[in-house]
Write a protein that holds these residues in place. Structure first.
Motif, PDB file in Angstrom:
ATOM      1  N   MET A 153       0.829  -1.198   0.000  1.00 47.49           N
ATOM      2  CA  MET A 153       0.000   0.000   0.000  1.00 47.49           C
ATOM      3  C   MET A 153       0.862   1.246   0.000  1.00 47.49           C
ATOM      4  O   MET A 153       1.801   1.367   0.773  1.00 47.49           O
ATOM      5  CB  MET A 153      -0.921   0.015   1.221  1.00 47.49           C
ATOM      6  CG  MET A 153      -2.006  -1.016   1.140  1.00 47.49           C
ATOM      7  SD  MET A 153      -3.269  -0.771   2.361  1.00 47.49           S
ATOM      8  CE  MET A 153      -3.966   0.776   1.855  1.00 47.49           C
TER       9      MET A 153
ATOM     10  N   GLY B 228      -3.036   5.033  -0.714  1.00 48.42           N
ATOM     11  CA  GLY B 228      -3.897   3.931  -0.325  1.00 48.42           C
ATOM     12  C   GLY B 228      -4.156   3.906   1.173  1.00 48.42           C
ATOM     13  O   GLY B 228      -5.270   3.594   1.621  1.00 48.42           O
ATOM     14  N   GLN B 229      -3.134   4.223   1.959  1.00 45.91           N
ATOM     15  CA  GLN B 229      -3.314   4.274   3.408  1.00 45.91           C
ATOM     16  C   GLN B 229      -4.275   5.377   3.811  1.00 45.91           C
ATOM     17  O   GLN B 229      -5.092   5.194   4.712  1.00 45.91           O
ATOM     18  CB  GLN B 229      -1.963   4.477   4.096  1.00 45.91           C
ATOM     19  CG  GLN B 229      -1.079   3.257   4.051  1.00 45.91           C
ATOM     20  CD  GLN B 229       0.275   3.513   4.663  1.00 45.91           C
ATOM     21  OE1 GLN B 229       0.673   4.657   4.877  1.00 45.91           O
ATOM     22  NE2 GLN B 229       1.012   2.447   4.938  1.00 45.91           N
TER      23      GLN B 229
ATOM     24  N   MET C 153      -6.726   6.528   1.973  1.00 45.27           N
ATOM     25  CA  MET C 153      -8.075   6.091   1.600  1.00 45.27           C
ATOM     26  C   MET C 153      -8.604   5.048   2.572  1.00 45.27           C
ATOM     27  O   MET C 153      -9.784   5.040   2.919  1.00 45.27           O
ATOM     28  CB  MET C 153      -8.079   5.541   0.176  1.00 45.27           C
ATOM     29  CG  MET C 153      -7.840   6.616  -0.861  1.00 45.27           C
ATOM     30  SD  MET C 153      -8.128   6.048  -2.512  1.00 45.27           S
ATOM     31  CE  MET C 153      -9.890   5.964  -2.537  1.00 45.27           C
ATOM     32  N   LEU C 154      -7.722   4.166   3.035  1.00 49.52           N
ATOM     33  CA  LEU C 154      -8.123   3.152   4.015  1.00 49.52           C
ATOM     34  C   LEU C 154      -8.563   3.808   5.313  1.00 49.52           C
ATOM     35  O   LEU C 154      -9.608   3.460   5.877  1.00 49.52           O
ATOM     36  CB  LEU C 154      -6.954   2.199   4.266  1.00 49.52           C
ATOM     37  CG  LEU C 154      -7.141   1.124   5.323  1.00 49.52           C
ATOM     38  CD1 LEU C 154      -8.260   0.177   4.916  1.00 49.52           C
ATOM     39  CD2 LEU C 154      -5.857   0.353   5.515  1.00 49.52           C
TER      40      LEU C 154
ATOM     41  N   THR D  87     -11.929   5.439   4.842  1.00 48.36           N
ATOM     42  CA  THR D  87     -13.000   4.451   4.775  1.00 48.36           C
ATOM     43  C   THR D  87     -13.378   3.952   6.162  1.00 48.36           C
ATOM     44  O   THR D  87     -14.555   3.833   6.499  1.00 48.36           O
ATOM     45  CB  THR D  87     -12.563   3.255   3.899  1.00 48.36           C
ATOM     46  OG1 THR D  87     -12.181   3.736   2.622  1.00 48.36           O
ATOM     47  CG2 THR D  87     -13.681   2.252   3.751  1.00 48.36           C
TER      48      THR D  87
ATOM     49  N   ASP E 245     -13.777  -2.613  -1.309  1.00 43.79           N
ATOM     50  CA  ASP E 245     -13.985  -1.188  -1.548  1.00 43.79           C
ATOM     51  C   ASP E 245     -12.719  -0.530  -2.083  1.00 43.79           C
ATOM     52  O   ASP E 245     -12.763   0.276  -3.019  1.00 43.79           O
ATOM     53  CB  ASP E 245     -14.452  -0.511  -0.259  1.00 43.79           C
ATOM     54  CG  ASP E 245     -14.795   0.946  -0.454  1.00 43.79           C
ATOM     55  OD1 ASP E 245     -15.313   1.293  -1.540  1.00 43.79           O
ATOM     56  OD2 ASP E 245     -14.559   1.747   0.473  1.00 43.79           O
ATOM     57  N   LEU E 246     -11.579  -0.868  -1.500  1.00 42.17           N
ATOM     58  CA  LEU E 246     -10.312  -0.307  -1.969  1.00 42.17           C
ATOM     59  C   LEU E 246      -9.957  -0.808  -3.361  1.00 42.17           C
ATOM     60  O   LEU E 246      -9.366  -0.084  -4.158  1.00 42.17           O
ATOM     61  CB  LEU E 246      -9.185  -0.627  -0.992  1.00 42.17           C
ATOM     62  CG  LEU E 246      -9.183   0.159   0.316  1.00 42.17           C
ATOM     63  CD1 LEU E 246      -8.101  -0.363   1.239  1.00 42.17           C
ATOM     64  CD2 LEU E 246      -8.961   1.634   0.057  1.00 42.17           C
ATOM     65  N   GLN E 247     -10.312  -2.062  -3.668  1.00 44.98           N
ATOM     66  CA  GLN E 247     -10.021  -2.605  -4.991  1.00 44.98           C
ATOM     67  C   GLN E 247     -10.814  -1.881  -6.066  1.00 44.98           C
ATOM     68  O   GLN E 247     -10.311  -1.616  -7.152  1.00 44.98           O
ATOM     69  CB  GLN E 247     -10.315  -4.101  -5.030  1.00 44.98           C
ATOM     70  CG  GLN E 247      -9.302  -4.927  -4.287  1.00 44.98           C
ATOM     71  CD  GLN E 247      -9.689  -6.384  -4.178  1.00 44.98           C
ATOM     72  OE1 GLN E 247     -10.722  -6.793  -4.691  1.00 44.98           O
ATOM     73  NE2 GLN E 247      -8.869  -7.175  -3.503  1.00 44.98           N
TER      74      GLN E 247
ATOM     75  N   SER F  83     -12.174   1.287  -5.746  1.00 49.32           N
ATOM     76  CA  SER F  83     -11.895   2.726  -5.800  1.00 49.32           C
ATOM     77  C   SER F  83     -10.465   3.030  -6.253  1.00 49.32           C
ATOM     78  O   SER F  83     -10.248   3.937  -7.045  1.00 49.32           O
ATOM     79  CB  SER F  83     -12.166   3.370  -4.449  1.00 49.32           C
ATOM     80  OG  SER F  83     -11.323   2.815  -3.468  1.00 49.32           O
ATOM     81  N   CYS F  84      -9.470   2.283  -5.737  1.00 47.49           N
ATOM     82  CA  CYS F  84      -8.064   2.566  -6.051  1.00 47.49           C
ATOM     83  C   CYS F  84      -7.502   1.688  -7.151  1.00 47.49           C
ATOM     84  O   CYS F  84      -6.510   2.037  -7.772  1.00 47.49           O
ATOM     85  CB  CYS F  84      -7.187   2.361  -4.820  1.00 47.49           C
ATOM     86  SG  CYS F  84      -7.499   3.480  -3.497  1.00 47.49           S
TER      87      CYS F  84
ATOM     88  N   VAL G 100      -5.055  -5.582   4.674  1.00 49.03           N
ATOM     89  CA  VAL G 100      -5.917  -4.538   5.239  1.00 49.03           C
ATOM     90  C   VAL G 100      -5.824  -4.560   6.754  1.00 49.03           C
ATOM     91  O   VAL G 100      -5.652  -3.520   7.396  1.00 49.03           O
ATOM     92  CB  VAL G 100      -7.382  -4.717   4.763  1.00 49.03           C
ATOM     93  CG1 VAL G 100      -8.317  -3.814   5.545  1.00 49.03           C
ATOM     94  CG2 VAL G 100      -7.486  -4.431   3.288  1.00 49.03           C
TER      95      VAL G 100
END
Length: 149
Positions: A75, A79-80, A82-83, A86, A101-103, A105-106, A115
């Motif tokens: 990540m 990405g961090q 966004m995590l 979320t 969700d991350l897959q 969106s990112c 995760v």
């Protein structure tokens, strides 16, 4: 008036690396017979850092920074972020749904284990509140005889 020691603390943290030009300046000053203390004061670098650069140069003949060993993180900082966003939005999500969700969106292909590991690194842990049993008057008299219920 600020002293050199306060400037050092403000300018350089523990995890920062010096750029190659500053390392070269340290070696150049050392070759001009400047003391470690003088070099530290001139370049506004901690004495321990100056000493380490000179020692490394004497032993290895180079001042280059070694690359960190190990595999790079899956990540990125984006990405961090966004995590974290979320999880703060809804605390009740499962790791599987966060990964999906991350897959979407990112576009990151990360597993639920990744995760969980990243969330633990950020200080988020899956904790559930302890369930409080329903205490009737009969149970209160039986378990807490000193309590007048």
């Amino acid at each position: 008036m600020q002293t050199a020691s306060t400037n050092i603390c403000e300018r350089m943290g523990r995890s920062q690396e010096l750029i190659d030009s500053k390392r070269g300046l340290v070696i150049g000053c050392h070759l001009c017979n400047k003391s470690i203390r003088d070099i530290s004061w001139l370049l506004n670098i901690p004495r321990s850092t100056v000493s380490g650069i000179i020692t490394k140069w004497k032993q290895l003949g180079t001042t280059a920074i070694r690359q960190p060993s190990g595999r790079p993180h899956k990540m990125t900082e984006r990405g961090q972020r966004m995590l974290k966003r979320t999880v703060r939005r809804s605390h009740q999500l499962f790791a599987e749904s966060i990964a999906k969700d991350l897959q979407t969106s990112c576009g990151l292909q990360i597993s639920t284990t990744t995760v969980c590991r990243e969330l633990h690194g950020m200080g988020f842990y899956g904790r559930a509140a302890a369930s409080n049993p329903y205490i009737t008057k009969c149970n209160t008299k039986r378990w807490m005889p000193w309590c007048k219920a």
